[in-house]
Scaffold this active site. Sequence first.
Site, mmCIF file in Angstrom:
data_model
loop_
_atom_site.group_PDB
_atom_site.id
_atom_site.type_symbol
_atom_site.label_atom_id
_atom_site.label_comp_id
_atom_site.label_asym_id
_atom_site.label_seq_id
_atom_site.Cartn_x
_atom_site.Cartn_y
_atom_site.Cartn_z
ATOM 1 N N PRO A 45 -10.282 -9.581 -0.568
ATOM 2 C CA PRO A 45 -9.108 -10.242 0.002
ATOM 3 C C PRO A 45 -8.514 -9.444 1.167
ATOM 4 O O PRO A 45 -8.646 -8.217 1.192
ATOM 5 C CB PRO A 45 -8.126 -10.297 -1.178
ATOM 6 C CG PRO A 45 -8.630 -9.358 -2.205
ATOM 7 C CD PRO A 45 -10.086 -9.158 -1.961
ATOM 8 N N ASP A 46 -7.905 -10.146 2.121
ATOM 9 C CA ASP A 46 -7.207 -9.440 3.202
ATOM 10 C C ASP A 46 -5.791 -9.105 2.734
ATOM 11 O O ASP A 46 -5.498 -9.168 1.538
ATOM 12 C CB ASP A 46 -7.246 -10.261 4.508
ATOM 13 C CG ASP A 46 -6.499 -11.586 4.396
ATOM 14 O OD1 ASP A 46 -5.863 -11.838 3.359
ATOM 15 O OD2 ASP A 46 -6.569 -12.377 5.358
ATOM 16 N N PHE A 47 -4.899 -8.754 3.654
ATOM 17 C CA PHE A 47 -3.519 -8.461 3.263
ATOM 18 C C PHE A 47 -2.647 -9.711 3.284
ATOM 19 O O PHE A 47 -1.968 -10.031 2.326
ATOM 20 C CB PHE A 47 -2.896 -7.437 4.237
ATOM 21 C CG PHE A 47 -3.128 -5.996 3.864
ATOM 22 C CD1 PHE A 47 -3.617 -5.631 2.616
ATOM 23 C CD2 PHE A 47 -2.830 -4.984 4.780
ATOM 24 C CE1 PHE A 47 -3.813 -4.296 2.290
ATOM 25 C CE2 PHE A 47 -3.021 -3.649 4.460
ATOM 26 C CZ PHE A 47 -3.511 -3.300 3.218
ATOM 27 N N ARG A 48 -2.676 -10.412 4.439
ATOM 28 C CA ARG A 48 -1.592 -11.360 4.719
ATOM 29 C C ARG A 48 -1.925 -12.830 4.543
ATOM 30 O O ARG A 48 -1.064 -13.679 4.745
ATOM 31 C CB ARG A 48 -1.059 -11.108 6.145
ATOM 32 C CG ARG A 48 -0.420 -9.739 6.278
ATOM 33 C CD ARG A 48 0.014 -9.377 7.683
ATOM 34 N NE ARG A 48 0.574 -8.022 7.735
ATOM 35 C CZ ARG A 48 -0.148 -6.904 7.848
ATOM 36 N NH1 ARG A 48 -1.467 -6.973 7.933
ATOM 37 N NH2 ARG A 48 0.434 -5.718 7.865
ATOM 38 N N ASN A 124 -10.768 -1.966 8.838
ATOM 39 C CA ASN A 124 -11.202 -2.074 7.451
ATOM 40 C C ASN A 124 -11.586 -0.718 6.870
ATOM 41 O O ASN A 124 -12.064 0.168 7.578
ATOM 42 C CB ASN A 124 -12.370 -3.045 7.327
ATOM 43 C CG ASN A 124 -11.962 -4.445 7.717
ATOM 44 O OD1 ASN A 124 -10.765 -4.726 7.839
ATOM 45 N ND2 ASN A 124 -12.926 -5.321 7.936
ATOM 46 N N ASP A 126 -13.465 -0.771 3.954
ATOM 47 C CA ASP A 126 -14.486 -1.111 2.956
ATOM 48 C C ASP A 126 -15.875 -0.547 3.274
ATOM 49 O O ASP A 126 -16.786 -0.660 2.459
ATOM 50 C CB ASP A 126 -14.556 -2.639 2.767
ATOM 51 C CG ASP A 126 -14.810 -3.398 4.072
ATOM 52 O OD1 ASP A 126 -15.550 -2.891 4.946
ATOM 53 O OD2 ASP A 126 -14.277 -4.513 4.209
ATOM 54 N N HIS A 143 -8.370 3.030 10.492
ATOM 55 C CA HIS A 143 -7.431 3.296 9.404
ATOM 56 C C HIS A 143 -8.100 4.078 8.268
ATOM 57 O O HIS A 143 -7.765 3.908 7.098
ATOM 58 C CB HIS A 143 -6.827 1.985 8.889
ATOM 59 C CG HIS A 143 -5.964 1.303 9.914
ATOM 60 N ND1 HIS A 143 -5.651 -0.034 9.876
ATOM 61 C CD2 HIS A 143 -5.355 1.786 11.031
ATOM 62 C CE1 HIS A 143 -4.878 -0.339 10.926
ATOM 63 N NE2 HIS A 143 -4.698 0.742 11.637
#
Length: 291
Positions: A45-48, A124, A126, A143
């Site tokens: 899933p993403d954040f927003r 990302n 991941d 990040h």
Amino acid sequence: SQEERTSVLGGQVDVEGIARGIREGRFKKVVILTGAGISVSAGIPDFRSPNGIYSKEVGGRYGMTDPAKAFDLAQLHENPKPFFSICRDIFYPVRTGAIKPTPMHKLIRLFQEKGVLLRNYTQNIDVLESAAGIAEEKVICAHGSFASGRCMSCNRAADMEDFWQAVSINSVPQCICGSTVRPDVTFFGEGLPKRYTDHYFQDIKECDLLIVAGTSLVVYPFASLVNQVEPKTARLLINRDAVGVWKSYEEVESLREENYRDVALLGACDDGALQLVDLLGWRQDYENLNL
Ligand code: CNA
């Protein structure tokens, strides 16, 4: 000048104009900026988005009063459990190979194979770029990532085998000093990795085509990279919704009329990636990627 502006996409301000520029060798230093949206179809899933980590449905499962604080340093100090449960449920499956790279990751890999990828800046964490065979040298994890970690109090470098072992049984990874071990992902309020600050200025200056995919472009300073490319650099967005400068085009007619270099492919990242693969004539190479 008007002439210089027209030459960027040969007056063809659409995805075919972008593809032609690549096919004809006018774009050969491509910078690709990516975000959580490119990994959503892989199961992360993403954040927003409505079913992202910030939502009640997904983030709420982890017992946080505010899921938007999942990647907040103060929250990690206070109660590390939710963050590490997210690590286990969402990011551990990448490590085990249960989660695989998406068509967008494969497209980035093909840019590398064709020798036109200057750099992939990803927000990302991941590390699916690595699973897609994109060279370490070509990726900047803006990040941070789960590739390394350290103790939150004594700063000792973590053994990531031990880290994932602990995470996989839903416990909080611990240093030999007894404190919590965290991955080297950038939490809100922290500075960006040295590799990012070392490279972004030169890369952004050199880049002749910027592709932005799967990001809401709201996290700074990453989002500002889009505005820092040269006026002669073409820009392509592949995303579910219009964001950043592409959003301004939807809102301001005068901007739209003057647009000579910005293209948006709105929809699922996978569809956009495959459309581009076909326009570039790379379908066979795509199918041959054995991931
Ligand atoms: P975001 O703010 O959640 O935005 C995601 C964007 O992608 C939105 O504009 C969505 O509309 C779009 N989107 C989602 N799914 C799709 C899809 N299938 N096709 C096309 N577009 C889609 O995430 P950002 O990356 O912009 O925010 C930056 C944060 C998210 C970074 O600091 C990351 O560390 C963090 N994050 C990373 C991961 C990951 O590593 N996969 C997962 C969740 C969050």
